[in-house]
Scaffold this motif. Structure first.
Motif, PDB file in Angstrom:
ATOM      1  N   PHE A 133       0.708  -1.352   0.064  1.00  0.00           N
ATOM      2  CA  PHE A 133       0.004  -0.067   0.014  1.00  0.00           C
ATOM      3  C   PHE A 133       0.770   1.354   0.048  1.00  0.00           C
ATOM      4  N   PHE A 181       3.621   7.322   2.790  1.00  0.00           N
ATOM      5  CA  PHE A 181       3.667   6.172   3.782  1.00  0.00           C
ATOM      6  C   PHE A 181       3.474   4.902   2.889  1.00  0.00           C
ATOM      7  N   ARG A 222       0.235  -8.474  13.012  1.00  0.00           N
ATOM      8  CA  ARG A 222      -1.434  -7.860  13.559  1.00  0.00           C
ATOM      9  C   ARG A 222      -2.034  -6.973  12.833  1.00  0.00           C
ATOM     10  N   ALA A 223      -1.193  -6.203  12.098  1.00  0.00           N
ATOM     11  CA  ALA A 223      -1.879  -5.159  11.670  1.00  0.00           C
ATOM     12  C   ALA A 223      -1.057  -4.328  10.339  1.00  0.00           C
ATOM     13  N   LEU A 224      -1.434  -3.444   9.585  1.00  0.00           N
ATOM     14  CA  LEU A 224      -0.469  -3.070   8.743  1.00  0.00           C
ATOM     15  C   LEU A 224       0.771  -2.396   9.479  1.00  0.00           C
ATOM     16  N   THR A 225       1.693  -2.349   8.720  1.00  0.00           N
ATOM     17  CA  THR A 225       3.013  -1.890   9.478  1.00  0.00           C
ATOM     18  C   THR A 225       3.558  -0.849   8.147  1.00  0.00           C
ATOM     19  N   PHE A 226       3.757   0.254   8.793  1.00  0.00           N
ATOM     20  CA  PHE A 226       4.119   1.298   7.967  1.00  0.00           C
ATOM     21  C   PHE A 226       5.677   1.873   8.061  1.00  0.00           C
ATOM     22  N   GLY A 227       6.161   2.375   6.977  1.00  0.00           N
ATOM     23  CA  GLY A 227       7.383   2.832   6.835  1.00  0.00           C
ATOM     24  C   GLY A 227       7.466   4.127   7.402  1.00  0.00           C
ATOM     25  N   SER A 228       8.600   4.681   7.559  1.00  0.00           N
ATOM     26  CA  SER A 228       8.633   6.108   8.475  1.00  0.00           C
ATOM     27  C   SER A 228       8.303   7.316   7.657  1.00  0.00           C
ATOM     28  N   GLY A 229       8.010   7.010   6.450  1.00  0.00           N
ATOM     29  CA  GLY A 229       7.436   8.282   5.727  1.00  0.00           C
ATOM     30  C   GLY A 229       8.317   8.900   5.082  1.00  0.00           C
TER      31      GLY A 229
END
Lengths: 113, 111
Positions: B34, B90, B97-104
């Motif tokens: 995503f 992002f 467990r859930a979406l893991t996001f980059g640091s942006g």
């Protein structure tokens, strides 16, 4: 459109206060999430819930708790606010059966003084 | 569990310049990817997603991303940016467990 509403856009609280952040979604989603967003760190998962009264810890649950008494509402609680909890808090929801990603609320910017 | 990294933290471009923001993920079986965007003062919104099929994914506002399995990458591109593309971007993958996001990546487009 799915709407995720966070009750406060800005909050200022004192150290040691108990703080409640509220989130409501209107599309009957089972899954709800709380993240905090900090510059350079992106979004970090605090807690999530996959059903009423069900909750699981995320990556940084220390100092936080949650409550989900109704499907549409997911509350984040700071038991005793500290200055290192100053942050932007984001609530999100999703439908696990038809997963297209998350829908986010506008965020609550919390400042603990 | 998958993780994701974004190497560009702050990008400054002039209007009409081309954009490419990097996103690399760790291997974790089925790959869903995503890109989210956060315009100043607004909520995070989905820009585009990849689940399967054509590795070139088109999203809203002229953005696209290409899934390159051999490079574990899902870079975001736009041929010609506008001032209104100023935002934080992002990349995200499903974690345990859930979406893991980059640091942006903070993109600043100068008129």
């Amino acid at each position: 459109d799915v709407k995720v509403t966070q009750s406060s856009r800005y909050l200022v609280k004192r150290t040691g206060e108990k703080v409640f952040l509220e989130c409501v979604q209107d599309m009957d989603h089972e899954n709800m999430f709380w993240y905090r967003q900090d510059p350079g760190l992106g979004l970090r998962l605090i807690y999530f819930s996959y059903d009423v009264k069900m909750k699981e810890k995320g990556d940084i649950p220390e100092g936080y708790s949650v409550s989900r008494e109704k499907k549409e509402r997911f509350s984040l609680i700071l038991e005793s606010a500290s200055t290192n909890q100053t942050s932007m808090y984001l609530c999100a929801s999703s439908n696990p059966r038809v997963f297209h990603g998350y829908t986010f609320g506008s965020g609550t910017r919390l400042t603990v003084v | 569990a998958q993780s994701v990294s974004q190497h560009n933290h702050h990008v400054i471009l002039s209007e009409a310049a081309s954009l490419e923001l990097g996103c690399n993920y760790s291997y974790g079986g089925t790959v869903n990817l995503f890109w989210y965007v956060q315009y100043p003062g607004q909520h995070l919104q989905l820009l585009l997603k990849y689940f399967s099929g054509d590795p070139l994914v088109k999203g809203i506002k002229g953005f696209e991303a290409e899934f390159i399995k051999s490079k574990f990458s899902f870079n975001l591109r736009k041929p010609s940016v506008q001032w209104s593309d100023t935002a934080e971007y992002f990349c995200a993958v499903p974690g345990r467990r859930a979406l893991t996001f980059g640091s942006g990546t903070r993109l600043q487009v100068q008129p």
